[in-house]
Design an enzyme around this catalytic site. Structure first.
Site, PDB file in Angstrom:
ATOM      1  CG  ASP A 150       4.218   1.634   9.299  1.00 49.64           C
ATOM      2  OD1 ASP A 150       3.896   2.474  10.154  1.00 49.64           O
ATOM      3  OD2 ASP A 150       4.388   1.913   8.105  1.00 49.64           O
TER       4      ASP A 150
ATOM      5  CE  LYS B 252      -1.401   1.518   4.125  1.00 46.20           C
ATOM      6  NZ  LYS B 252      -1.079   2.899   4.503  1.00 46.20           N
ATOM      7  CG  ASN B 253       2.511   2.737   3.522  1.00 46.52           C
ATOM      8  OD1 ASN B 253       1.333   3.064   3.343  1.00 46.52           O
ATOM      9  ND2 ASN B 253       3.032   2.542   4.725  1.00 46.52           N
TER      10      ASN B 253
ATOM     11  NE  ARG C  14      -7.105   3.981   6.271  1.00 44.97           N
ATOM     12  CZ  ARG C  14      -6.714   5.175   6.661  1.00 44.97           C
ATOM     13  NH1 ARG C  14      -6.816   5.521   7.908  1.00 44.97           N
ATOM     14  NH2 ARG C  14      -6.210   6.023   5.799  1.00 44.97           N
TER      15      ARG C  14
ATOM     16  NE  ARG D  51       1.655  10.561  10.366  1.00 42.26           N
ATOM     17  CZ  ARG D  51       1.053   9.558   9.746  1.00 42.26           C
ATOM     18  NH1 ARG D  51       0.041   8.956  10.331  1.00 42.26           N
ATOM     19  NH2 ARG D  51       1.464   9.142   8.576  1.00 42.26           N
TER      20      ARG D  51
ATOM     21  CB  CYS E 111      -3.291  10.297  12.176  1.00 39.07           C
ATOM     22  SG  CYS E 111      -1.786   9.692  12.909  1.00 39.07           S
TER      23      CYS E 111
ATOM     24  NE  ARG F  99      -0.187  13.123   8.387  1.00 39.70           N
ATOM     25  CZ  ARG F  99       0.863  13.300   7.625  1.00 39.70           C
ATOM     26  NH1 ARG F  99       1.184  12.404   6.733  1.00 39.70           N
ATOM     27  NH2 ARG F  99       1.602  14.381   7.777  1.00 39.70           N
TER      28      ARG F  99
HETATM   29  N1  EPU Z   1       7.682  14.565  10.128  1.00 44.18           N
HETATM   30  C1  EPU Z   1       7.931  15.900  10.375  1.00 44.18           C
HETATM   31  N2  EPU Z   1       7.681  16.803   9.384  1.00 44.18           N
HETATM   32  C2  EPU Z   1       7.201  16.418   8.158  1.00 44.18           C
HETATM   33  C3  EPU Z   1       6.954  15.046   7.912  1.00 44.18           C
HETATM   34  C4  EPU Z   1       7.220  14.137   8.925  1.00 44.18           C
HETATM   35  O1  EPU Z   1       8.360  16.267  11.456  1.00 44.18           O
HETATM   36  O2  EPU Z   1       7.015  17.289   7.303  1.00 44.18           O
HETATM   37  C5  EPU Z   1       7.956  13.582  11.185  1.00 44.18           C
HETATM   38  C6  EPU Z   1       6.746  12.745  11.552  1.00 44.18           C
HETATM   39  O3  EPU Z   1       5.933  13.366  12.527  1.00 44.18           O
HETATM   40  C7  EPU Z   1       7.377  11.472  12.036  1.00 44.18           C
HETATM   41  C8  EPU Z   1       8.599  11.337  11.147  1.00 44.18           C
HETATM   42  O4  EPU Z   1       8.875  12.642  10.660  1.00 44.18           O
HETATM   43  O5  EPU Z   1       7.815  11.599  13.352  1.00 44.18           O
HETATM   44  C9  EPU Z   1       8.425  10.397   9.976  1.00 44.18           C
HETATM   45  O6  EPU Z   1       7.227  10.686   9.278  1.00 44.18           O
HETATM   46  P1  EPU Z   1       7.086  10.409   7.729  1.00 44.18           P
HETATM   47  O7  EPU Z   1       6.896  11.709   7.026  1.00 44.18           O
HETATM   48  O8  EPU Z   1       8.222   9.555   7.266  1.00 44.18           O
HETATM   49  O9  EPU Z   1       5.721   9.591   7.626  1.00 44.18           O
HETATM   50  P2  EPU Z   1       4.810   9.546   6.370  1.00 44.18           P
HETATM   51  O10 EPU Z   1       5.611   9.625   5.157  1.00 44.18           O
HETATM   52  O11 EPU Z   1       3.691  10.499   6.534  1.00 44.18           O
HETATM   53  C10 EPU Z   1       4.878   6.971   5.961  1.00 44.18           C
HETATM   54  C11 EPU Z   1       3.899   5.829   5.999  1.00 44.18           C
HETATM   55  C12 EPU Z   1       3.525   5.512   7.422  1.00 44.18           C
HETATM   56  C13 EPU Z   1       4.805   5.181   8.199  1.00 44.18           C
HETATM   57  C14 EPU Z   1       5.797   6.344   8.091  1.00 44.18           C
HETATM   58  C15 EPU Z   1       7.121   6.065   8.752  1.00 44.18           C
HETATM   59  C16 EPU Z   1       2.699   6.046   3.919  1.00 44.18           C
HETATM   60  C17 EPU Z   1       1.410   6.291   3.234  1.00 44.18           C
HETATM   61  N3  EPU Z   1       2.702   6.181   5.247  1.00 44.18           N
HETATM   62  O12 EPU Z   1       4.185   8.081   6.522  1.00 44.18           O
HETATM   63  O13 EPU Z   1       2.711   4.354   7.363  1.00 44.18           O
HETATM   64  O14 EPU Z   1       4.511   4.947   9.538  1.00 44.18           O
HETATM   65  O15 EPU Z   1       6.048   6.638   6.698  1.00 44.18           O
HETATM   66  O16 EPU Z   1       7.716   4.947   8.226  1.00 44.18           O
HETATM   67  O17 EPU Z   1       3.671   5.707   3.286  1.00 44.18           O
HETATM   68  C18 EPU Z   1       1.069   2.847   8.083  1.00 44.18           C
HETATM   69  O18 EPU Z   1       1.178   2.284   6.968  1.00 44.18           O
HETATM   70  O19 EPU Z   1       0.438   2.342   9.034  1.00 44.18           O
HETATM   71  C19 EPU Z   1       1.707   4.146   8.274  1.00 44.18           C
HETATM   72  C20 EPU Z   1       1.369   4.983   9.228  1.00 44.18           C
END
Ligand code: EPU
Length: 458
Positions: free
Chosen positions: A315, A22-23, A407, A122, A117, A93
């Protein structure tokens, strides 16, 4: 609203193929905004989040066709729209991944702020900082990110944050930079395998990206991208979840299309606690191979900390905690990516787990056995941990709100039933509590004949 009824205590036995990730699929789908060429993705499971993003892309002028064979075909036909509305973004998100591609190609992108979330705030500041470095003008208006540019210009962009690099932020900036003028260097880029999968597909579309999978990605912008066909990588979190299910039930399960190379930290911890993840063919491709998962009768405790890839993935933290709750001795789990991601603790405790949480650390004192109980799913991975606990528990576990699971896991109950679990999906007839419900935008999940609801937690 659907719920699961699980009779625990059955050993899992059999063979399962790991579905597409999915991701990985979400940013790959968003890349359809970078071109008017035709993109065809294969190995995409019938997941609620995939449907939701399909709906959003459709609103953005992309013709999206879901095939019956786990394929999606996408082709942008109307590039005049550049607004991702709140009614869709609030359901998921990850909708933020349309921002970079839409801005780079259409020169304007309005995307509703995704908000927090179930397990934290986030933020998206790093996404915005990265795109601003490429020359985007960014304003926040009425809950929307309003981004505009002439042509983006290559630049050096540092994407590290307090909790490490950002995965979707890297996807956004890398995708946008493919159409920028000149060279972009992303420093402190996310190294997750989903970023590599995205870079591979973008390169097939005509992009010039080097270094994906390392903290430094170099992108030489091109004038235009074309279409292509791409097979989505297997889902490492689904693979890890089923490996843990096998371990917790003292089972013997073969997982095909297992992304071994993407799961080295998790495999390392599984081996520490006494779970054997054995490659069936030692010469097989580590990106997708077949493994047999078995475990020692008595599981041992461990100490683990979630980290950006190649560290232990956040995850899988909840699922691993379910496993440690029946290991012999005390384990320590520290969550370094989302420090509030512990919604599963209270529910696991209802099943007899002994977990003591302090801040971002939890101490799990293993018990001889969990016992079935009514529990409530709260987000995608927390829900998965409750299913695992239910499979291993004595007696019956009833898990409500399993729309969270839909999801990210395709037909989980069918997969587990095929492995010998006693798990059944039931429909609740009585009225819903209203306060945290999020209206569905998904008419039906393909193939499963289920209705699903969406909530923002990924
Ligand atoms: N962060 C910031 N600023 C930003 C973006 C992120 O401070 O602009 C922080 C976040 O709060 C967090 C860390 O950086 O502490 C990492 O967040 P990241 O941006 O990497 O998360 P994401 O890209 O929004 C994806 C996955 C998540 C997974 C995370 C971490 C997808 C759709 N989602 O989220 O997946 O937990 O990377 O590996 O790819 C899940 O599948 O259950 C899920 C939550």
């Amino acid at each position: 609203m659907d719920y699961f009824r699980i009779q625990g205590g059955r050993r899992l036995n059999g063979r399962v193929t790991v579905e597409g990730a999915k991701n990985a699929a979400l940013p790959l789908m968003a890349a359809s905004l970078l071109t008017t060429g035709r993109l065809r993705l294969t190995n995409v499971g019938p997941l609620a989040d995939i449907r939701n993003l399909g709906t959003l892309l459709d609103r953005l002028g992309v013709n999206v066709h879901f095939g019956d064979d786990d394929t999606i075909t996408m082709q942008a036909s109307d590039e005049s729209c550049s607004e991702a509305p709140y009614d869709i973004v609030k359901t998921m998100r990850a909708s933020i991944c349309v921002l970079g591609p839409m801005l780079a190609r259409r020169k304007r992108a309005v995307v509703s702020m995704p908000g927090g979330c179930a397990f934290g705030t986030r933020p998206i500041d790093l996404h915005l900082k990265g795109l601003a470095k490429l020359g985007a003008r960014i304003e926040l208006e009425g809950g929307n990110v309003v981004a505009s540019c002439d042509r983006l210009r290559g630049a050096t962009v540092f994407l590290g944050g307090a909790n490490g690099p950002t995965v979707l932020g890297t996807a956004n900036v890398m995708s946008a930079a493919t159409l920028a003028e000149g060279r972009t260097v992303i420093e402190s880029a996310a190294c997750e395998p989903e970023i590599v999968d995205l870079a591979n597909m973008l390169n097939r579309m005509g992009a010039r990206i080097r270094g994906a999978g390392s903290p430094r990605i170099v992108i030489d912008g091109v004038e235009a991208l074309g279409g292509c066909e791409h097979r989505v990588m297997p889902d490492r979190i689904v693979a890890g979840t089923y490996a843990i299910a096998a371990a917790m039930t003292n089972g013997d399960v073969i997982l095909d299309d297992f992304p071994y190379d993407s799961l080295l930290a998790a495999i390392n911890h599984l081996e520490e606690v006494g779970v054997h993840v054995q490659k069936l063919d030692p010469n097989a491709d580590d990106l997708r191979c077949s493994v047999r998962v078995t475990s020692d009768r008595v599981l041992r405790p461990t100490i683990l900390t979630t980290q950006p890839h190649p560290g232990f993935p956040t995850d899988l933290q909840a699922q691993f905690m379910a496993l440690l709750s029946i290991a012999e001795g005390n384990s320590i789990v520290t969550e370094k990516i989302y420090t509030e991601r512990f919604l599963h603790v209270a529910e696991l405790s209802r099943m007899g787990a002994q977990v003591y949480r302090q801040g971002s650390t939890a101490v799990i004192s293993g018990v001889r056995a969990l016992h079935g109980a009514p529990v409530m799913a709260s987000d995608l991975r927390a829900s998965a941990s409750l299913v695992l606990a239910g499979l291993a528990a004595h007696g019956e576990t009833v898990i409500s709100r399993v729309y969270h699971l839909d999801r990210g896991y395709s037909n989980m109950e069918r997969v587990l039933t095929a492995l010998g679990a006693s798990i059944e999906r039931c429909k609740e007839t009585k009225a819903e509590p209203a306060e945290d419900s999020v209206p569905s935008i998904i008419p039906a999940i393909r193939g499963a004949g289920l209705t699903a609801r969406a909530a923002r937690d990924t």
